[in-house]
Write an enzyme that holds these catalytic residues in place. Structure first.
Site, PDB file in Angstrom:
ATOM      1  CE1 TYR A   1      -9.969   6.248   4.874  1.00 16.42           C
ATOM      2  CE2 TYR A   1     -10.217   8.384   6.375  1.00 16.42           C
ATOM      3  CZ  TYR A   1      -9.630   7.678   5.335  1.00 16.42           C
ATOM      4  OH  TYR A   1      -8.631   8.306   4.787  1.00 16.42           O
TER       5      TYR A   1
ATOM      6  CG  HIS B   1     -10.779   9.099  -0.104  1.00 18.40           C
ATOM      7  ND1 HIS B   1     -11.543   8.838   0.951  1.00 18.40           N
ATOM      8  CD2 HIS B   1      -9.619   8.658  -0.190  1.00 18.40           C
ATOM      9  CE1 HIS B   1     -10.847   7.807   1.545  1.00 18.40           C
ATOM     10  NE2 HIS B   1      -9.716   7.892   1.127  1.00 18.40           N
TER      11      HIS B   1
HETATM   12  P1  NAD Z   1      -0.423   5.662   9.876  1.00 20.39           P
HETATM   13  O1  NAD Z   1       0.874   5.455   9.372  1.00 20.39           O
HETATM   14  O2  NAD Z   1      -0.661   6.840  10.869  1.00 20.39           O
HETATM   15  O3  NAD Z   1      -0.492   4.439  11.152  1.00 20.39           O
HETATM   16  C1  NAD Z   1      -1.657   4.070  11.863  1.00 20.39           C
HETATM   17  C2  NAD Z   1      -1.665   2.880  12.642  1.00 20.39           C
HETATM   18  O4  NAD Z   1      -0.570   3.164  13.643  1.00 20.39           O
HETATM   19  C3  NAD Z   1      -2.921   2.698  13.470  1.00 20.39           C
HETATM   20  O5  NAD Z   1      -3.019   1.378  13.602  1.00 20.39           O
HETATM   21  C4  NAD Z   1      -2.713   3.330  14.657  1.00 20.39           C
HETATM   22  O6  NAD Z   1      -3.316   2.970  15.738  1.00 20.39           O
HETATM   23  C5  NAD Z   1      -1.217   3.073  14.857  1.00 20.39           C
HETATM   24  N1  NAD Z   1      -0.295   3.940  15.761  1.00 20.39           N
HETATM   25  C6  NAD Z   1      -0.573   5.383  15.848  1.00 20.39           C
HETATM   26  N2  NAD Z   1       0.485   5.961  16.956  1.00 20.39           N
HETATM   27  C7  NAD Z   1       0.882   4.876  17.439  1.00 20.39           C
HETATM   28  C8  NAD Z   1       1.899   4.813  18.456  1.00 20.39           C
HETATM   29  N3  NAD Z   1       2.362   5.871  19.030  1.00 20.39           N
HETATM   30  N4  NAD Z   1       2.414   3.468  18.739  1.00 20.39           N
HETATM   31  C9  NAD Z   1       2.045   2.550  18.236  1.00 20.39           C
HETATM   32  N5  NAD Z   1       0.900   2.434  16.856  1.00 20.39           N
HETATM   33  C10 NAD Z   1       0.499   3.468  16.802  1.00 20.39           C
HETATM   34  O7  NAD Z   1      -1.448   5.494   8.888  1.00 20.39           O
HETATM   35  P2  NAD Z   1      -2.731   5.923   8.797  1.00 20.39           P
HETATM   36  O8  NAD Z   1      -3.825   5.981   9.697  1.00 20.39           O
HETATM   37  O9  NAD Z   1      -3.223   5.144   7.373  1.00 20.39           O
HETATM   38  O10 NAD Z   1      -2.701   7.277   8.280  1.00 20.39           O
HETATM   39  C11 NAD Z   1      -3.133   8.564   8.906  1.00 20.39           C
HETATM   40  C12 NAD Z   1      -4.215   9.027   8.567  1.00 20.39           C
HETATM   41  O11 NAD Z   1      -4.223   9.854   7.199  1.00 20.39           O
HETATM   42  C13 NAD Z   1      -5.503   8.109   8.246  1.00 20.39           C
HETATM   43  O12 NAD Z   1      -6.037   7.881   9.371  1.00 20.39           O
HETATM   44  C14 NAD Z   1      -6.312   9.165   7.293  1.00 20.39           C
HETATM   45  O13 NAD Z   1      -6.957  10.219   8.098  1.00 20.39           O
HETATM   46  C15 NAD Z   1      -5.430   9.734   6.571  1.00 20.39           C
HETATM   47  N6  NAD Z   1      -4.739   8.826   5.174  1.00 20.39           N
HETATM   48  C16 NAD Z   1      -5.643   9.076   4.048  1.00 20.39           C
HETATM   49  C17 NAD Z   1      -5.352   8.467   2.885  1.00 20.39           C
HETATM   50  C18 NAD Z   1      -6.270   8.684   1.780  1.00 20.39           C
HETATM   51  O14 NAD Z   1      -6.806  10.094   1.748  1.00 20.39           O
HETATM   52  N7  NAD Z   1      -5.998   8.137   0.518  1.00 20.39           N
HETATM   53  C19 NAD Z   1      -4.880   7.174   2.847  1.00 20.39           C
HETATM   54  C20 NAD Z   1      -4.015   6.968   4.130  1.00 20.39           C
HETATM   55  C21 NAD Z   1      -4.187   7.820   5.050  1.00 20.39           C
END
Ligand code: NAD
Length: 305
Positions: free
Chosen positions: A42, A105
């Site tokens: 990231y 990952h």
């Molecule tokens: P998510 O579905 O959590 O969406 C994140 C987006 O939604 C961001 O733009 C955030 O600013 C926004 N958001 C959050 N709360 C909000 C609200 N109340 N209103 C409007 N917008 C809002 O997607 P994500 O960030 O991809 O997934 C969460 C976390 O999971 C990642 O940050 C990461 O730490 C992890 N993750 C890991 C992998 C992997 O290991 N392959 C893949 C995806 C996610």
């Protein structure tokens, strides 16, 4: 349970400055969130760096998860040597001497047998050395996660975009996860932004029809002053088979809004209605990584990041 998704701290969803990144982390800690997830991938270390900085003097209060093996869009290395170097780099950036949850990952991007034969044993060695407490895997393709769970000892599985209002296919993996007493981490409850008023980022790989349908429904709810993100979070955290749901955080306001969603009464009627409206595009998933590791029925992504 709601955890802090750290990919926005690496600017994955648009640029945020370092001050705002620290305010996000502190707002989450103040609100009682104690699980934080990041990765060297990231922002090429930026998310870990910012998280480590913000956690100075809070380290003992939180469970810290990071990853290894993915270092760029097409840069993967799950060798023992690289994993040993990776943990030291992460410990340095995170300003700590141990990692709670250390995850391989996006495993579907490489052949899976070396994950079983080399990566997981190397991560277990690090566990023996006291550098990491638990060992896990992450990815999008359930088939790949299933294979590794069946062939190697893992403590946690992180799956993303597979359990939310647009997709519940993670349910197919839950009996195995339960049987093996593995901690299940559900990431991307907003389907990487599609289930929020801001929509997803330009790189979002979902097919256009999924994006358009989600955007239309989110906008319809806005007209009624209903925040789709809050419904989406309520739905994701309701399932008790999931240990932690990880939502990406870009501002302290999102921390507050997301906690409000959890404190509000579960809106079953609205949630059911929304799921019905999304039905035509539900459970559509895109290919990622090696073809051999992709789930049956996965479609071509609309974009690649
Ligand atoms: P998510 O579905 O959590 O969406 C994140 C987006 O939604 C961001 O733009 C955030 O600013 C926004 N958001 C959050 N709360 C909000 C609200 N109340 N209103 C409007 N917008 C809002 O997607 P994500 O960030 O991809 O997934 C969460 C976390 O999971 C990642 O940050 C990461 O730490 C992890 N993750 C890991 C992998 C992997 O290991 N392959 C893949 C995806 C996610």
């Amino acid at each position: 349970m709601l955890g802090f998704g750290g990919s926005p701290l690496g600017n994955a969803f648009g640029n945020i400055d370092s001050g705002e990144a620290a305010r996000c982390v502190h707002a989450a800690i103040d609100a009682g969130i104690n699980f934080f997830d990041t990765s060297p991938y990231y922002g090429a270390g930026l998310s870990e760096e910012r998280l480590g900085h913000a956690l100075t003097s809070h380290r003992h209060q939180v469970i810290l998860a990071t990853k290894c093996g993915r270092y760029g869009l097409n840069n993967f290395d799950f060798s023992r040597k690289r994993i040993f170097r990776s943990v030291e780099e992460s410990l340095h950036r995170l300003r700590t001497d141990y990692i709670d949850v250390f995850q391989a990952h996006d495993i579907e991007f490489v052949p899976l047998q070396p994950i079983v034969d080399e990566a997981i044993p190397a991560m277990r060695e690090l566990q023996q050395m006291g550098k990491v407490r638990f060992v896990g895997i992450t990815g999008l393709q359930l088939k790949a996660l299933r294979y590794v769970v069946q062939h190697a000892p893992v403590d946690t599985v992180l799956s993303y975009c597979r359990f939310n209002l647009l997709n519940t296919q993670l349910e197919s993996l839950m009996p195995l996860i339960d049987e093996q007493k593995i901690g299940l981490i559900n990431a991307s409850p907003l389907h990487m932004g599609l289930l929020s008023r801001n929509g997803g980022p330009a790189w979002h790989p979902a097919p256009d029809q999924v994006k358009q349908t989600a955007a239309r429904e989110v906008a319809g709810l806005e007209q009624e002053n209903i925040d789709a993100a809050q419904l989406a979070l309520q739905f994701a955290v309701e399932d008790r088979r999931i240990a932690t749901t990880l939502v990406g955080i870009s501002s302290p306001t999102e921390v507050a809004s997301n906690l409000l969603a959890l404190e509000s009464e579960y809106d079953a009627t609205r949630i059911d209605q929304l799921r019905c409206q999304l039905q035509p595009v539900r459970d559509v998933i895109w290919k990622s990584g090696l073809g051999e590791n992709c789930d049956d029925g996965a479609v071509a992504p609309s974009n690649t990041k």
